[in-house]
Write a protein that holds these residues in place. Sequence first.
Motif, PDB file in Angstrom:
ATOM      1  N   TYR A 114     -36.669  31.645 -24.673  1.00  0.00           N
ATOM      2  CA  TYR A 114     -36.278  31.491 -23.271  1.00  0.00           C
ATOM      3  C   TYR A 114     -35.513  32.730 -22.803  1.00  0.00           C
ATOM      4  O   TYR A 114     -34.994  33.498 -23.591  1.00  0.00           O
ATOM      5  CB  TYR A 114     -35.397  30.255 -23.105  1.00  0.00           C
ATOM      6  N   TRP A 115     -35.433  32.885 -21.492  1.00  0.00           N
ATOM      7  CA  TRP A 115     -34.620  33.970 -20.947  1.00  0.00           C
ATOM      8  C   TRP A 115     -33.919  33.514 -19.676  1.00  0.00           C
ATOM      9  O   TRP A 115     -34.353  32.596 -18.998  1.00  0.00           O
ATOM     10  CB  TRP A 115     -35.459  35.222 -20.678  1.00  0.00           C
ATOM     11  N   GLN A 116     -32.799  34.180 -19.372  1.00  0.00           N
ATOM     12  CA  GLN A 116     -32.066  33.906 -18.141  1.00  0.00           C
ATOM     13  C   GLN A 116     -32.159  35.062 -17.141  1.00  0.00           C
ATOM     14  O   GLN A 116     -31.690  34.950 -16.021  1.00  0.00           O
ATOM     15  CB  GLN A 116     -30.588  33.636 -18.463  1.00  0.00           C
ATOM     16  N   THR A 117     -32.717  36.165 -17.564  1.00  0.00           N
ATOM     17  CA  THR A 117     -32.888  37.315 -16.670  1.00  0.00           C
ATOM     18  C   THR A 117     -34.376  37.643 -16.577  1.00  0.00           C
ATOM     19  O   THR A 117     -35.153  37.276 -17.469  1.00  0.00           O
ATOM     20  CB  THR A 117     -32.128  38.542 -17.214  1.00  0.00           C
ATOM     21  N   PRO A 118     -34.812  38.346 -15.539  1.00  0.00           N
ATOM     22  CA  PRO A 118     -36.248  38.626 -15.366  1.00  0.00           C
ATOM     23  C   PRO A 118     -36.753  39.816 -16.181  1.00  0.00           C
ATOM     24  O   PRO A 118     -37.925  40.170 -16.078  1.00  0.00           O
ATOM     25  CB  PRO A 118     -36.351  38.911 -13.864  1.00  0.00           C
ATOM     26  N   ASP A 119     -35.906  40.445 -16.992  1.00  0.00           N
ATOM     27  CA  ASP A 119     -36.288  41.698 -17.649  1.00  0.00           C
ATOM     28  C   ASP A 119     -37.496  41.547 -18.571  1.00  0.00           C
ATOM     29  O   ASP A 119     -38.389  42.402 -18.576  1.00  0.00           O
ATOM     30  CB  ASP A 119     -35.100  42.251 -18.446  1.00  0.00           C
ATOM     31  N   SER A 130     -43.399  26.182 -18.368  1.00  0.00           N
ATOM     32  CA  SER A 130     -42.788  25.090 -19.129  1.00  0.00           C
ATOM     33  C   SER A 130     -43.103  25.310 -20.595  1.00  0.00           C
ATOM     34  O   SER A 130     -44.142  25.896 -20.925  1.00  0.00           O
ATOM     35  CB  SER A 130     -43.361  23.729 -18.708  1.00  0.00           C
ATOM     36  N   PRO A 131     -42.243  24.844 -21.488  1.00  0.00           N
ATOM     37  CA  PRO A 131     -42.592  24.918 -22.910  1.00  0.00           C
ATOM     38  C   PRO A 131     -43.736  23.962 -23.211  1.00  0.00           C
ATOM     39  O   PRO A 131     -43.995  23.021 -22.451  1.00  0.00           O
ATOM     40  CB  PRO A 131     -41.297  24.483 -23.610  1.00  0.00           C
ATOM     41  N   VAL A 132     -44.397  24.183 -24.328  1.00  0.00           N
ATOM     42  CA  VAL A 132     -45.522  23.320 -24.684  1.00  0.00           C
ATOM     43  C   VAL A 132     -45.040  21.922 -25.076  1.00  0.00           C
ATOM     44  O   VAL A 132     -45.834  20.983 -25.156  1.00  0.00           O
ATOM     45  CB  VAL A 132     -46.345  23.964 -25.828  1.00  0.00           C
ATOM     46  N   THR A 133     -43.736  21.759 -25.271  1.00  0.00           N
ATOM     47  CA  THR A 133     -43.163  20.463 -25.623  1.00  0.00           C
ATOM     48  C   THR A 133     -42.499  19.762 -24.433  1.00  0.00           C
ATOM     49  O   THR A 133     -41.781  18.781 -24.616  1.00  0.00           O
ATOM     50  CB  THR A 133     -42.120  20.632 -26.737  1.00  0.00           C
ATOM     51  N   ASP A 134     -42.733  20.242 -23.231  1.00  0.00           N
ATOM     52  CA  ASP A 134     -42.132  19.605 -22.056  1.00  0.00           C
ATOM     53  C   ASP A 134     -42.867  20.095 -20.809  1.00  0.00           C
ATOM     54  O   ASP A 134     -43.610  21.083 -20.861  1.00  0.00           O
ATOM     55  CB  ASP A 134     -40.644  19.961 -21.959  1.00  0.00           C
ATOM     56  N   ILE A 135     -42.649  19.400 -19.699  1.00  0.00           N
ATOM     57  CA  ILE A 135     -43.202  19.827 -18.416  1.00  0.00           C
ATOM     58  C   ILE A 135     -42.078  19.793 -17.403  1.00  0.00           C
ATOM     59  O   ILE A 135     -41.416  18.759 -17.234  1.00  0.00           O
ATOM     60  CB  ILE A 135     -44.375  18.925 -17.973  1.00  0.00           C
ATOM     61  N   TRP A 136     -41.861  20.908 -16.759  1.00  0.00           N
ATOM     62  CA  TRP A 136     -40.710  21.040 -15.868  1.00  0.00           C
ATOM     63  C   TRP A 136     -41.037  20.848 -14.392  1.00  0.00           C
ATOM     64  O   TRP A 136     -40.128  20.860 -13.560  1.00  0.00           O
ATOM     65  CB  TRP A 136     -40.088  22.430 -16.055  1.00  0.00           C
ATOM     66  N   ALA A 137     -42.293  20.722 -14.032  1.00  0.00           N
ATOM     67  CA  ALA A 137     -42.627  20.646 -12.597  1.00  0.00           C
ATOM     68  C   ALA A 137     -43.801  19.707 -12.366  1.00  0.00           C
ATOM     69  O   ALA A 137     -44.704  19.592 -13.196  1.00  0.00           O
ATOM     70  CB  ALA A 137     -42.956  22.034 -12.053  1.00  0.00           C
ATOM     71  N   SER A 153     -28.841  40.386 -23.188  1.00  0.00           N
ATOM     72  CA  SER A 153     -28.986  38.944 -23.395  1.00  0.00           C
ATOM     73  C   SER A 153     -29.130  38.618 -24.877  1.00  0.00           C
ATOM     74  O   SER A 153     -29.802  39.349 -25.611  1.00  0.00           O
ATOM     75  CB  SER A 153     -30.234  38.424 -22.660  1.00  0.00           C
ATOM     76  N   PRO A 154     -28.528  37.521 -25.309  1.00  0.00           N
ATOM     77  CA  PRO A 154     -28.759  37.078 -26.697  1.00  0.00           C
ATOM     78  C   PRO A 154     -30.184  36.553 -26.829  1.00  0.00           C
ATOM     79  O   PRO A 154     -30.751  36.010 -25.879  1.00  0.00           O
ATOM     80  CB  PRO A 154     -27.729  35.955 -26.888  1.00  0.00           C
ATOM     81  N   PHE A 155     -30.761  36.718 -27.990  1.00  0.00           N
ATOM     82  CA  PHE A 155     -32.131  36.257 -28.237  1.00  0.00           C
ATOM     83  C   PHE A 155     -32.081  34.760 -28.538  1.00  0.00           C
ATOM     84  O   PHE A 155     -31.510  34.330 -29.535  1.00  0.00           O
ATOM     85  CB  PHE A 155     -32.738  37.028 -29.411  1.00  0.00           C
ATOM     86  N   THR A 156     -32.645  33.959 -27.653  1.00  0.00           N
ATOM     87  CA  THR A 156     -32.614  32.508 -27.781  1.00  0.00           C
ATOM     88  C   THR A 156     -34.027  31.986 -27.982  1.00  0.00           C
ATOM     89  O   THR A 156     -34.900  32.237 -27.146  1.00  0.00           O
ATOM     90  CB  THR A 156     -32.006  31.859 -26.523  1.00  0.00           C
TER      91      THR A 156
END
Length: 799
Positions: free
Chosen positions: A475-480, A506-513, A652-655
């Motif tokens: 995941y990321w929090q910035t658009p870079d 969305s991740p393959v384990t969830d749907i966000w929209a 950013s930390p790698f998450t």
Amino acid sequence: MIRNYLKIAWRNLFKNKVHTFINVTGLSVGMAVTMLIGLWIWDELSYDKYFQNYDSLVRVMQHQTFNGERGTKGALPLPLGHKLRDEYTGPSKDFKYVVMSTWTNDHILAFKDKKLNQSGNCIQPEAPEMFALKMLKGTRGGLKDESSILLSAKLAKALFGNADPMNQMVKVDNKSVVKVTGVYEDFPRNTSFNDIAFMLPWDFYLANPSTKGYLNDWGSNSWQILAQLNANADAGKVSAHIKDLVLIALTAAHDKLNLSFKPTLFLHPMSKWHLYSEFKNGVIVGGNIEFVWMFGIIGTFVLLLACINFMNLSTARSEKRAKEVGIRKTLGSLRHQLISQFFGESLLMSTFAFAFSLILVQLALSSFNLIADKQMPIPWSSPVFWILGLVFSILTGIVAGSYPAFYLSSFQPVKVLKGTFRAGRLASLPRKILVVLQFTVSATLIIGTVVVFRQVQYTKNRPVGYNRANMIQAYWQTPDIHNHFEAVKYDLLKSGAVTSAAESGSPVTDIWANQQGFSWEGMPPGFQPDLNVVHVSPEFGKTVGWQVKEGRDFSKEFLTDSSALIINEAAVKYMGLKTPVGMRIKWYRDFHIIGVVKDMVMTSPYEPVAPTVFSGMNGDYGLINMRLNPHMGTSEAISKIENVFKQYDPGSPFTYEFTDTAYAKKFADEERTGKLAGTFTALAIFISCMGLFGMASFMAEQRTKEIGVRKVLGASIANLWGLMSKEFVALVAISLFIASPLAYYFMNKWVINYKYHTEISWWIFILTAVGAIVITLLTVSYQSIKAATANPVKSLRSE
């Protein structure tokens, strides 16, 4: 007199050490289980009571109707919050406070070289006052400045160590700098906001240009609204006042699409957020309250099993206590005095058991917290705890000692002293009934636990429609990363750490929209399509390993794929399409279907796969899915991936998260329930077996002469073992006959709550029956064989 009762009770307990040990141990385990369950129930019932305004806090929610079915959600339009604040808030109105809030999201907080990925909300400035935050530094007014931030104590410690955090500057998501204006006490684990590590001002969120277009959009539901009612306001009446606000606004805006969903607002009190959170067709149908009832019943029955042991062993020794009762009555003891004596013995034993149970609870609590996902301490310093413990101990002693006290005190002294007293065959009937009850409860718990574990395993083995092995999602929090995706992908492939990579919304384990507004040729009149939507880059299908059943996958070679859709099998059925490939779909603009993929389990594995649309249009991506190289060690691959990410987004930390780990989390609640039920079942069986052992011991002692005679007349050890064991086996068989239909009824009601569920197979009952009988035989065999192998000369000479 009381001193005399206690002295005699003490002597009786120590005179019969085996009997005392079995009773104290059984009661201790039963009380320990009940105490652990009691702590768990107390934690559940006190959820969110940390907040001072607990009784007046509410969440604004809405019902919407889709194709005749009423759904409920907490996502609301942005302008609704402003309307409630402007028109319904004030001393003489419905609300004291109304605050808009984002959902809890991850953000990067940085101080100097320290960067942490933490969860928090952007929320309006009245929130700290509404929640009555316990401020350790600063004041509750700390969110009035757009460039401010409130930190939890734990996060402040992580960022600044022992230094004073006040007025320190923190960078958010590598771009915005905010000032720490307050530190609040960490929210307890049993609150709805326990994962909120910081609060940012609402104006900080509104400063994002992307939110400007939603300020007057009554059709976009993406925010939550929390409120505090005024002192004299009633949640039901306020719900009636505000229920049509969205409907009226949509009517004024001539928004026919969102009007068709008939939105209706209502207030959900904080007291129901945790325990009553499940809605069906617009009505609360339950939630965690079901687990409270279930474990409460289990705890009651486990304690009852321990009390039954006491009753059985006490009444079984009736002939040994008969002369004592006869002499006491002859010397003038009244029946109520004898009852008091026997109650004194049971209360003394329950007091010992309570003390020992506290030790057991202390030893087991850390493991129990781990299984239950709690942080519950034993409240040693609470007077309420000790008062409840004392009452609990007394009640247990009274329940356990009631039947023996009234039974033993009823003996007639004339018959006892003449030697004509015999307990008789019917005297053992109550004990047999209690043994049957014991094993009925134990067998029911065994069957229930097996069904829970089978349901979890059945769902785990469900085909998911993609390959989740060796795949991670970052995941990321910035658009870079997104802005340099092609370069990132090239470097990832070049490093050899991954074999493919793709972006998705969305991740393959969830749907966000999910989206409405779809239409197509042949769509039934009045149909309201509501489809899950996932924006994906062209490499998505190859990366996750989905299975294309018709048509083709996305490809960069087709420029028209920016207007292409791939749908799953569930969407084909939902939309009623016979030849989906090539079909034109209207959704904001014209799209066309290029393929159909096999259903993928992306949300709950217990539910049918929802109709889903995968869009090749460059959308709002939030993560990268990566297939790890199977020929490279996992730690080495992760290290190389992190290096690539740091190259393009050094701030950013790698998450990341393994996809199979994310999928496994979906089973956490059911697995936790199964583990707890399994633990309590094992302890219930242990208590029941202790009772059987004690009964077998007493019966072997009682039938010593009979066994001696039988041996002299030629009975074998096997014959005597069978003679001693068959009665217990018969009682357990009756228990199984009663428990099987009971367990089937209750567990069938439980499994049908899941649309994707296992069947309750016949072999579960056979296995339980065999297991219960084997456990019974193992328990009583020691005493049976010991009695059968004893020298008959000694047993006959003893007379």
